[in-house]
Every structure is written in C-alpha cells, then in structure tokens.
Design a protein around this motif. Structure first.
Motif, short mmCIF file in Angstrom:
data_model
loop_
_atom_site.label_atom_id
_atom_site.label_comp_id
_atom_site.label_asym_id
_atom_site.label_seq_id
_atom_site.Cartn_x
_atom_site.Cartn_y
_atom_site.Cartn_z
N LYS A 495 0.82 -1.21 0.00
CA LYS A 495 0.00 0.00 0.00
C LYS A 495 0.86 1.26 0.00
O LYS A 495 0.66 2.18 -0.81
N GLU A 496 1.82 1.35 0.91
CA GLU A 496 2.66 2.54 1.00
C GLU A 496 3.53 2.70 -0.26
O GLU A 496 3.67 3.81 -0.80
N GLN A 497 4.08 1.58 -0.73
CA GLN A 497 4.92 1.65 -1.93
C GLN A 497 4.11 2.08 -3.15
O GLN A 497 4.56 2.92 -3.94
N SER A 498 2.93 1.51 -3.32
CA SER A 498 2.12 1.85 -4.49
C SER A 498 1.73 3.32 -4.46
O SER A 498 1.67 3.98 -5.51
N GLY A 499 1.51 3.86 -3.25
CA GLY A 499 1.20 5.28 -3.13
C GLY A 499 2.34 6.15 -3.62
O GLY A 499 2.13 7.14 -4.33
N ARG A 500 3.58 5.77 -3.26
CA ARG A 500 4.74 6.55 -3.70
C ARG A 500 4.93 6.45 -5.22
O ARG A 500 5.27 7.43 -5.88
N VAL A 501 4.70 5.25 -5.75
CA VAL A 501 4.85 5.07 -7.21
C VAL A 501 3.82 5.91 -7.96
O VAL A 501 4.15 6.59 -8.94
N LEU A 502 2.57 5.89 -7.50
CA LEU A 502 1.53 6.67 -8.17
C LEU A 502 1.82 8.16 -8.08
O LEU A 502 1.60 8.91 -9.05
N GLU A 503 2.30 8.63 -6.94
CA GLU A 503 2.65 10.05 -6.81
C GLU A 503 3.76 10.43 -7.78
O GLU A 503 3.73 11.51 -8.39
N LYS A 504 4.73 9.56 -7.93
CA LYS A 504 5.82 9.85 -8.87
C LYS A 504 5.31 9.91 -10.30
O LYS A 504 5.66 10.82 -11.06
N ILE A 505 4.48 8.95 -10.68
CA ILE A 505 3.97 8.90 -12.06
C ILE A 505 3.09 10.11 -12.35
O ILE A 505 3.19 10.73 -13.41
N VAL A 506 2.23 10.47 -11.40
CA VAL A 506 1.37 11.65 -11.59
C VAL A 506 2.23 12.91 -11.65
O VAL A 506 1.94 13.84 -12.43
N GLY A 507 3.29 12.96 -10.84
CA GLY A 507 4.20 14.10 -10.91
C GLY A 507 4.85 14.22 -12.28
O GLY A 507 5.01 15.32 -12.82
N GLU A 508 5.24 13.08 -12.85
CA GLU A 508 5.80 13.09 -14.21
C GLU A 508 4.77 13.58 -15.23
O GLU A 508 5.11 14.29 -16.17
N MET A 509 3.52 13.19 -15.01
CA MET A 509 2.45 13.65 -15.91
C MET A 509 2.32 15.16 -15.85
O MET A 509 2.25 15.84 -16.89
N HIS A 510 2.31 15.73 -14.62
CA HIS A 510 2.22 17.18 -14.48
C HIS A 510 3.42 17.87 -15.12
O HIS A 510 3.27 18.93 -15.75
N ALA A 511 4.60 17.30 -14.95
CA ALA A 511 5.81 17.90 -15.54
C ALA A 511 5.72 17.90 -17.06
O ALA A 511 6.10 18.88 -17.72
N ARG A 512 5.20 16.82 -17.63
CA ARG A 512 5.06 16.74 -19.08
C ARG A 512 4.05 17.77 -19.58
O ARG A 512 4.28 18.46 -20.59
N ILE A 513 2.94 17.89 -18.87
CA ILE A 513 1.91 18.86 -19.27
C ILE A 513 2.46 20.27 -19.17
O ILE A 513 2.25 21.11 -20.06
N GLN A 514 3.18 20.55 -18.08
CA GLN A 514 3.76 21.87 -17.91
C GLN A 514 4.79 22.17 -18.99
O GLN A 514 4.87 23.29 -19.51
N ALA A 515 5.59 21.15 -19.34
CA ALA A 515 6.60 21.35 -20.39
C ALA A 515 5.94 21.66 -21.72
O ALA A 515 6.42 22.51 -22.49
N ARG A 516 4.83 20.99 -22.00
CA ARG A 516 4.14 21.26 -23.25
C ARG A 516 3.58 22.67 -23.28
O ARG A 516 3.64 23.37 -24.30
N LYS A 517 3.05 23.11 -22.14
CA LYS A 517 2.52 24.47 -22.07
C LYS A 517 3.65 25.49 -22.26
O LYS A 517 3.46 26.53 -22.90
#
Length: 773
Positions: A495-517
């Motif tokens: 549970k704790e590990q999956s939470g950290r992995v999902l936060e990292k992946i969503v963070g990468e998504m935000h970074a990609r969206i921000q980079a595109r903008k």
C-alpha cells in the motif's frame, strides 16, 4: 555491344559453409567489432543452453594470449556417435552443417537461445582455425577445422596450437574420424571449443571488447541462477604458482537484495601481485553454492577447498542465485521509490509448427507450448528508464511481444489506479489533458522482462526482437493480474509503496503537461508580454540569447545591489528566498508545487526531467550567486541537486556556473590609496598581507570582511563577481554521471546512516582547500 551469354553455366552454387564466408553479414550482422563479439555470443549461448537444460553448472571463457578464445562447459558434451542421415559424427554435423542441431525438436532443449542451428557452424566458417574437445563415454575426443573444413593440423608444439601450422584437409564428402586424445572419468562430460577469428573475414576496425564480455557474462549469471561463469584473461602477466587471483563474485539469495560478496580470508598469505585489478575482491562461495569446476571440464572441486587457484592475474567469476531480482537491484541507480516487485508464472499456448518425423521429413502440426514468465521491476527517483528484455537468456534489445505485453499490463493498471485515487493524487479527471501516458510510467522504471519458451520466433538471425505473437497476451494477462494487486495496494505490504509510485507517475504527468505548455509559449518576447514569468525576474534585453546569463541570487538585499551592478543587455537576475527544497528527498509533485523550484524551471524555459530540451533554454549560462559562507554553499548544493535531477543537460553541456565572490577587501594606503585587493580565503588574505608587508606597501588595518553579497557596493560586486572581464566563475562539470548520482543520493537523500558513515570515514582526510568557500 554483344549480348552476354546467360545460361546455367553462369550460376554459382556455394556449398556447405562457403556461403557463410561469402555473405557473413547475413549470419552475424557485420564484420566489424559487433560481428566479432557476436561469434563469441553464439558459442557461449550454446553452453548456456546446456545450463538451461539442467546439464551444466560451470562455464569457463579463456582469452588466450595468441588471440584465440576458448569456451568450456561441463554439460553433456556434443554427441560423438554417428548421425544416421549424414553418416557423420555429431560433432562434425554441428560444426559443418547449417541448420543442424538438437534444438529443432522439443526433446533435448525445452528453452534455448540458439535455435536456428547456425551458431557453431557459422563461427567455424569464419574462423581461421577451430579446435573442439568433447568429454563423453570416458574419453576425450578431438577434431580440428580450417575455415570450416575438417582436417588435421601438424603443430610443431602441440601445447601451443596455431592456425598457421600445416593443415591437411579431409577429402570432400568423406567423414572425419574423431581423434581420441585422452581418458576421463565416465561421469565427466563437457565441451571445449577454441577458435581463432579469421582476419580474412573481419575488417581492420574489428576489436575484441573485454568490457562487453564481462557485461554479457554478468547478465547471463543473473538470468541463470546457480550457473558459475569464469573469465580468464591470459593477456595479463602471470603472477606465479602461489597467487590466488582476483575473483569478482556476487552471490544473491532468492527473495532478498543481492550485494557484492564480502571478501573472504585469502587462501594463501601472499599479497596480490602488482598489476592485479584493485577493484576486484576475492570471494568464496556461500554455503550450498556450486563450486567452480576445473577449467578442463573435469569434476567439480570440493566446495570446502576454497577459491580455485588460477595462474593468471585477471580472473573474474560470477555466480548469482537471486535471478532477475538481483539483476534489477544491480541495474538500479539512485534512491528507490519502491521495493523490487516480481511477476512470475506459466501459461500455455498452441502453435502450428513444422515437426521432423522419423524419416526426417517436415510436417505441419499443432503443439502445446509452455511460456514461463519472470519479471522484476522497481521505480527509482529519476526519469531515466532502464529496461532489459530476454528470451531464453538471449537479450532482445528491440523488445518484442513479451515487452509489449508487459507494458500494456502495467499501463492499464496504473491508469486504473490513478482514476481510483484521483482525489488524493489531485488529478482532475474532467481535464482531458490529465491522462497518464506511457512515458510518465517509464520515467525512473528499472525492469527486467524474461520469458522462456520452446522454439521462439525471432526477427532476424541476430535475435533483436521476439516475434512469437502468442506470448504477448500471456504476459499481459499475468502482469494485469499480479501487478494490479501490487499497484492498488490490495496485496499485503504494497500500500505505501504503491502510493509513492503513483505520486511519482502523476508528478511526471504534471511535468510533461507543464513542459508542453511552456513550449507553446514563444521563447522570450511573447513570454514576457504574456506576463507568464515570475514577477521578481529582472530579465535581460531580447536578442542576446547566445550570451545571455541568468544569475540566481540569494536574497532580496543582494538583488538590489546586483541590479545596479549587472549589464542589463545580457544579464538577468532571479532572486530566491534562502534554501530551496531538497528535491533529492521530495517527490516530483512536491518539487513542482514549490514556488522557488517552479520559478527556476519556468525561467530557464526548457522544461524538466525527460522532456527537458536544452535547445529551448533561454540562457547560455546559469550562474548561482550566493554568499561566501556555509549557508551559501548549502544553497548551491540544493540548486545543483535541482539541476542534476531535473535539468541535467545543463550540467552535461557545461552551462551551470558558481559565482566566486570575495571574502575580504584590502584598502591600500599611501601612494596606492584608492586601490583595492580582493581575497577569497583566509589563507589568501594572510599571504597577501605578508606580501604587502614584505614590499613595504601601506594598507588600512581595518580589513573589510564581507558577510554577504548585500554588503558590497554595486561597483565592487560588478568588478569581482559579475563583470565578465574581471570576475571569476567556477564551472560545474559532471565527468561521471553514475558516480555523481551516487554522491547526490548519499549526501542529499533520505538514508542517514550511509551519510553519517561517509562523514566518519572521511574525517581524517579533511582538506581545507577542498571546501567550496
């Protein structure tokens, strides 16, 4: 012009291995270094296939000082009896007939890498000489070949065979008898192949790579747990009879992380000889590990006897028992976001194949295959992707059906997990742009994907891509089920590990969206006109991109002085408020939500992470200008951590600098009144004062000590720190990316004990000159 006669007599028929010598690229890809190494892989893979069949536990690769290479194993040995159809011995069939071997059926090898039946015979054809010895039935059998043709060499010194020795070729279409050269124990079996690559085939640029060999051997030892592989390099000077040579052995335990074995007490008291590899460590097998077999293919040595003695300085030995879990641990660089997760299992599929009947004829029939899947993966704090894929220990650099199935499975489950946890992860599902893409998932992923199947279909002889279509749904279903339990946290301990992995992946998504903008906004003029830049940025004039400099200034007080000291035509200023976030400990989403970090990334204008594009950077130089004290040094380290983690190409291209402001100002008196000397350390100050006293130059006793940049006048800051004509900058370089990553993880990461140990270990090596002040 007369027409050329074109008839049957114009046709050329290349028989046997002559076709290989005429068109070697069809079989080994190229005739340069890549093809040279490919020949070695073919021979090693045949021995590894014996290990996969459970018949071999030790392989020895010897690099002889005459340029030849020998591969020995203690497997079953190539058959020495007569093959009924060709009336040739099994040894001669394997080494002279294309598409001949025991891997076309399913009896001798359930999973093998060399399936086209051309490996050994192609190497034989492309060698100026090849010798083979087979231990079977209590005897050692021998046969020799010249450019693929069997015959007999007359070596002046049998202990030193040479391809230049007189050679008598066996008559065409006549079987060559195996020479019996010795006796062995009836239980002793194995094969030894020694070959000399033919200089008539390989071009002048072809070079053997010891590093590639070691990487391949290490990789194989991970993929075949329990297989010991020894590499002996005779090109290193001998150390004497009493030397125990360096052994690099990593012995992992299934279910736990693998580490380099602790060096054992040496079997003999003698110190290593000069020239011995300093990075290697002698090691003994763990309890229960298979002891190395003798290089001559004899019986295994007694495990209690300790490390085997070798007469040469460079001997490296590899043995792992943890499989792909250990492999992922070895490949992981940087701070781990998750533990190593494992996906394993078997499933079956039907395939129509051509089978050989009792008469040697081919007929189509449906067979049921078993597909074994073994995948290990983890995420680390970074954006680089490390994925290795294999089929029956043969690497598939181009991926294929097994990799497609794995990626489909994890992509499906991660997207589902993000949707289920959208509120916690702050993902707006109504925003169509907020969708996790595969690149977001791959950032920081370390994975080893392996499958074992009978008769896999590869694309090309070099086996870069797996083409067996039935493998993809099997791997996808297995990944979907097992990985789904891990990423949703329903599996205990995840549970704790999956939470950290999902936060990292969503963070990468935000970074990609921000980079595109960011890329959608034109670079300088339009960006400023739209007022999208941070309000505290004092930008320079447009049109000087090739010389533009961004000064990241510590504090608002220093900003005021720097504004008056700068050249606004090409120097921009961005103030930061003290110490920024330590991004080595923080997640990607935390970094993006930090105002200071987000402002720096926005002002640089080239994106972050995997989407960083240095061509879009708005400045030619990024200069950290902080106070010359401990806090200033700490701020520089935090800034460098941000650049290293999310804007690494800036450092790699030498575009990050540290300003070097002075610590002291000496005001001269007398005839030199109005002149000043700046010093940058206490030692330099003492030396300058001593020099002035020696030269009888007067100066004011009140030496000014700068506590910060804000204490300087604008002209002083310009002369010492900002004016390109008089300033001093320190360029930040990264000669070794891997070492830099380890240092950043050690000094800036969450794990405190290693950092404490580093400080204790290096306390005695204190050198004031190494301090960044």
């Amino acid at each position: 012009m007369a027409k050329e006669n074109y008839g049957a007599d114009s046709l050329t028929v290349l028989e046997g291995l002559d076709a290989v010598r005429k068109r070697p690229g069809m079989y080994i890809g190229t005739t340069d270094s890549q093809g040279l190494m490919h020949c070695l892989w073919e021979i090693i893979d045949n021995s590894v296939d014996e290990a996969l069949a459970g018949a071999c536990d030790h392989i020895t690769v010897t690099l002889h000082d005459d340029g030849s290479i020998e591969v020995a194993d203690n497997g079953r040995g190539i058959p020495v009896d007569i093959e009924p159809k060709t009336k040739l011995t099994g040894v001669e069939v394997v080494l002279t007939k294309l598409h001949a071997g025991a891997k076309f059926g399913n009896a001798s090898y359930n999973a093998a890498g060399g399936l086209h039946g051309v490996g050994s015979s192609v190497v034989n054809a492309l060698s100026s000489r090849l010798d083979i010895e087979v231990d079977r039935d209590g005897k050692t059998h021998h046969m020799a070949f010249h450019q693929g043709h069997p015959g007999v060499y007359s070596d002046p010194d049998p202990a030193h065979p040479s391809p230049d020795s007189p050679f008598k070729r066996t008559r065409k279409n006549k079987a060559t008898e195996l020479e019996i050269i010795g006796k062995v124990s009836p239980k002793t079996t194995g094969t030894r192949i020694r070959y000399w690559a033919d200089p008539e085939i390989f071009n002048d640029t072809a070079e053997f790579s010891y590093e590639q060999l070691i990487d391949r051997v290490r990789q194989t030892s991970f993929l075949v747990p329990g297989l010991r592989i020894t590499v002996i390099d005779e090109n290193i000077p001998e150390t004497g009879d009493d030397a125990v040579d360096a052994v690099r052995e990593i012995d992992g335990v299934e279910g736990g992380d693998a580490g380099e074995a602790t060096p054992a007490e040496p079997a003999v008291p003698d110190a290593p000889a000069p020239g011995e590899a300093a990075s290697d460590a002698e090691a003994t097998p763990e309890d229960g590990a298979t002891a190395p077999a003798p290089a001559d293919g004899g019986a295994a040595a007694d495990p209690a006897a300790g490390p085997r003695r070798y007469p040469h300085a460079r001997v490296e030995e590899f043995l792992h028992t943890g499989g792909v879990r250990d492999f992922v641990d070895f490949l992981s660089k940087g701070e781990a976001v998750s533990d190593i997760w494992r996906i394993t299992g078997e499933d079956t599929y039907e395939e129509e194949t051509q089978a050989v009947d009792e008469n040697g004829d081919l007929h189509a029939r449906k067979v049921t295959r078993t597909c074994g899947v073994d995948i290990a993966l983890r995420w680390v704090n970074g954006y680089d992707t490390t994925m290795r894929s294999f089929v029956n220990v043969v690497e598939t650099p181009g991926g294929g059906m097994h990799v497609d199935g794995f990626l489909n499975g994890i992509t499906k489950q991660i997207r589902k997990a993000v949707e289920d946890n959208a509120r916690r992860l702050k993902v707006n599902l109504k925003d169509g742009s907020m969708r996790v893409e595969r690149d977001d998932i791959l950032a920081g992923l370390v994975a080893v994907v392996t499958v074992r199947i009978a008769e896999p279909q590869f694309q090309g002889q070099t086996k870069d891509v797996l083409g067996t279509a039935q493998v993809r749904p099997i791997v996808a279903r297995m990944t979907d089920r097992q990985f789904g339990e891990m990423i949703t946290g329903s599996k205990r301990g995840y549970k704790e590990q999956s939470g950290r992995v999902l936060e990292k992946i969503v963070g990468e998504m935000h970074a990609r969206i921000q980079a595109r903008k960011t890329k959608e906004v034109t670079r300088r003029k339009n960006a400023l006109e739209s007022a999208s830049m941070p309000p505290k940025l004092s930008d320079c004039q447009p049109g000087n991109d090739d010389v533009a400099e961004l000064f990241i200034v510590e504090g608002d007080s220093a900003l005021g002085t720097a504004k008056a000291a700068r050249n606004s035509s090409f120097q921009a200023l961005l103030p930061i408020r003290g110490k920024i976030l330590n991004v080595q400990k923080a997640s990607l989403s935390q970094m993006l939500s930090n105002k200071e970090c987000a402002a720096i990334i926005q002002v640089v204008g080239a994106g972050s992470g995997a989407s960083f594009d240095i061509e879009q950077a708005r400045y030619n130089k990024v200069i950290m200008m902080t106070d010359a004290d401990v806090d200033g040094a700490h701020i520089r380290i935090l800034l460098l951590t941000l650049f290293y983690r999310y804007m690494r190409p800036l450092i790699e291209h030498g575009r990050v600098y540290a300003a070097v402001p002075p610590l002291h100002r000496i005001a001269l008196a007398g005839p030199h009144k109005g002149e000043y000397i700046y010093t940058y350390s206490d030692d330099e100050l003492a030396g300058r004062l001593a020099e002035l006293d020696r030269r009888h130059i007067a100066y004011n006793d009140d030496i000014q000590r700068y506590k910060g940049l804000g204490e300087m006048d604008a002209d002083q800051l310009a002369d010492t720190t900002m004016d390109p004509r008089t300033r001093m900058l320190r360029r930040i370089r990264m000669e070794d990316a891997e070492q830099a990553s380890e240092i950043f993880s050690l000094l800036m990461g969450d794990d405190v004990p290693p950092r404490k140990q580093f400080i204790v270990d290096n306390a005695d090596d204190f050198d004031r000159s190494k301090i960044d002040t």
